[in-house]
Design an enzyme around this catalytic site. Structure first.
Site, PDB file in Angstrom:
ATOM      1  N   GLY A 163       3.867  -9.423   0.934  1.00 25.48           N
ATOM      2  CA  GLY A 163       3.491  -8.825   2.216  1.00 25.48           C
ATOM      3  C   GLY A 163       1.988  -8.682   2.298  1.00 25.48           C
ATOM      4  N   GLY A 190      -1.440  -6.827   4.899  1.00 28.82           N
ATOM      5  CA  GLY A 190      -1.845  -5.886   5.947  1.00 28.82           C
ATOM      6  C   GLY A 190      -3.343  -5.743   5.946  1.00 28.82           C
ATOM      7  N   PHE A 247      -5.107  -3.742   4.349  1.00 25.05           N
ATOM      8  CA  PHE A 247      -5.623  -3.436   3.015  1.00 25.05           C
ATOM      9  C   PHE A 247      -5.818  -4.684   2.168  1.00 25.05           C
ATOM     10  CE2 PHE A 247      -1.005  -3.323   2.944  1.00 25.05           C
ATOM     11  CZ  PHE A 247      -0.718  -4.216   1.933  1.00 25.05           C
ATOM     12  N   LYS A 300      -1.183  -5.610  -5.911  1.00 26.00           N
ATOM     13  CA  LYS A 300      -1.788  -5.332  -4.614  1.00 26.00           C
ATOM     14  C   LYS A 300      -3.276  -5.662  -4.675  1.00 26.00           C
ATOM     15  CE  LYS A 300      -2.298  -1.425  -1.380  1.00 26.00           C
ATOM     16  NZ  LYS A 300      -1.967   0.005  -1.194  1.00 26.00           N
ATOM     17  N   ASP A 319       0.097   9.858   4.563  1.00 28.10           N
ATOM     18  CA  ASP A 319       0.611   8.686   5.288  1.00 28.10           C
ATOM     19  C   ASP A 319       2.084   8.441   4.966  1.00 28.10           C
ATOM     20  OD1 ASP A 319       0.280   6.674   7.134  1.00 28.10           O
ATOM     21  OD2 ASP A 319      -0.507   5.219   5.693  1.00 28.10           O
TER      22      ASP A 319
END
Length: 402
Positions: free
Chosen positions: A70, A72, A74, A91, A187
């Site tokens: 995935g 985004g 970030f 990540k 969040d």
């Protein structure tokens, strides 16, 4: 005679040598045992802390970043496997601002890197090099909760969804009440609740998280945090901030679990109410049965659903001091604490203007409260609204990069 003495001396020397050899073997064996024990202890301790990986190690583990999970604002997340068979999620932090990347890196390593809980995603390690800034997490085989609420709605039943809600609440309660330093996540939303292969929930994405000294009852912030639609009102106002902002976000998450839909869904048409206030109206007018029917809740799940609805309404109370603390939320979800009838959390919505109206404090659940009691008026001139319903309730759509 001299020969006898020499023989005795020789025998004595042999005996002494054998004794010394035994002692040496004993000392060596003890030292070896001690070293193995210490090494095991140190290795165990090392596993409790994030490990620093190199760019090359992560390239090998991810097969040169070939399996994208995935992406985004970030950066991107890739699946990887270490030589010992451990599957991880890498990540890779990217962005237009080096300062923001560094802030996110420090927030995640500085919070989740020092704590362990079954309902918090585990940080195995990190890489901080000129060409790569990355975080290495345990791999969560079933992805994030939003997939099962908004796309595969029938995959998980309400019993399992209730278990996910309880586990998520436990993870947040640990952050707030059990860590040496209180951690505010900022969040909480379905996209940040990850599910392992057995659908156990784990709170993830600590890029906005903040460590707080336990002696401080609140902190002061500059600028808003969190995702619009989940973020508590005080995050966008000049109010002191407490862990109750996470309680509010959890309440919004509960509403989406109950409805298995987004609280704002523009695909449903402009006549569709904002889901949380629609739920309140049904509860307030005694139309709980219609609510259950619309949400597709079966008879066997109605008791659990009603409990979750009441808890959600308590969690999103406008005044932070009225919201329950997360450990109480856990007890209410588990059924060990009765849930009182909630007050109206939406009294402050009046014609597109948000006003801090006084709310009757008939029930309080926490020991710490914020110091501000004054009314504040905020217009929605800075909020980008997509529909009249959203404009009416001062709701902003989450941007595509969150």
């Amino acid at each position: 005679f001299a020969v006898v003495i020499l023989v005795k001396i020789g025998i004595l020397i042999c005996v002494c040598r054998k004794r010394n050899q035994k002692n040496d073997i004993s000392v060596f064996s003890g030292s070896k045992f001690l070293t193995l024990t210490i090494n095991k202890f140190l290795n165990d301790m090392e596993r409790e802390k994030p490990i620093r990986f190199t760019d090359q190690q992560l390239r090998i583990a991810t097969d040169n970043y070939s399996n994208l999970l995935g992406s985004g604002g970030f950066g991107a997340v890739y699946k990887g496997t270490f030589s010992n068979g451990t599957v991880v999620a890498v990540k890779v932090l990217r962005g237009t601002s080096d300062k923001k990347i560094e802030e996110q890196f420090m927030a995640e390593v500085g919070t989740i890197g020092r704590i362990h809980h079954f309902n918090l995603v585990r940080l195995y390690g990190f890489c901080f090099e000129e060409n790569l800034i990355a975080l290495v997490y345990e791999y969560m085989g079933n992805g994030s909760l939003d997939r099962y609420l908004f796309h595969e709605k029938k995959t998980l039943g309400y019993e399992k969804l209730h278990e996910i809600a309880v586990g998520t609440a436990r993870g947040i309660a640990y952050l707030h009440e059990e860590c040496q330093h209180r951690i505010i996540h900022y969040d909480i939303k379905p996209g940040n609740i990850l599910l392992d292969r057995n659908f156990n929930p784990k709170v993830a994405d600590f890029g906005l998280a903040k460590l707080c000294n336990r002696d401080n009852t609140h902190i002061t912030m500059t600028g808003g945090r969190g995702t619009p639609g989940y973020a508590a009102p005080e995050l966008w106002m000049p109010f002191p901030i407490t862990p109750k902002c996470d309680v509010y976000s959890f309440g919004m998450l509960l509403f989406e679990i109950i409805g298995r839909r987004r609280n704002i869904d523009i695909k449903l048409g402009e006549s569709q109410e904002w889901f949380p206030i629609w739920v309140w109206k049904k509860i307030d007018t005694g139309q709980l049965g219609e609510l259950m029917t619309v949400c597709g809740i079966e008879e066997k799940d109605k008791k659990i659903a009603e409990r979750m609805i009441k808890i959600a309404l308590w969690c999103v109370q406008y005044r932070p001091e009225i919201r329950p603390i997360m450990s109480v939320v856990v007890k209410m979800l588990e059924g060990s604490v009765e849930v009182p009838e909630p007050d109206n959390p939406f009294q402050h919505f009046m014609g597109g203007i948000t006003i801090a109206h006084p709310v009757p404090m008939s029930q309080t659940y926490n020991t710490a409260s914020i110091s501000s009691g004054s009314s504040v008026m905020v217009t929605n001139s800075s909020i980008v609204c997509a529909t009249p319903i959203m404009r009416k309730y001062g709701i902003e759509l989450a941007s595509s990069n969150v």
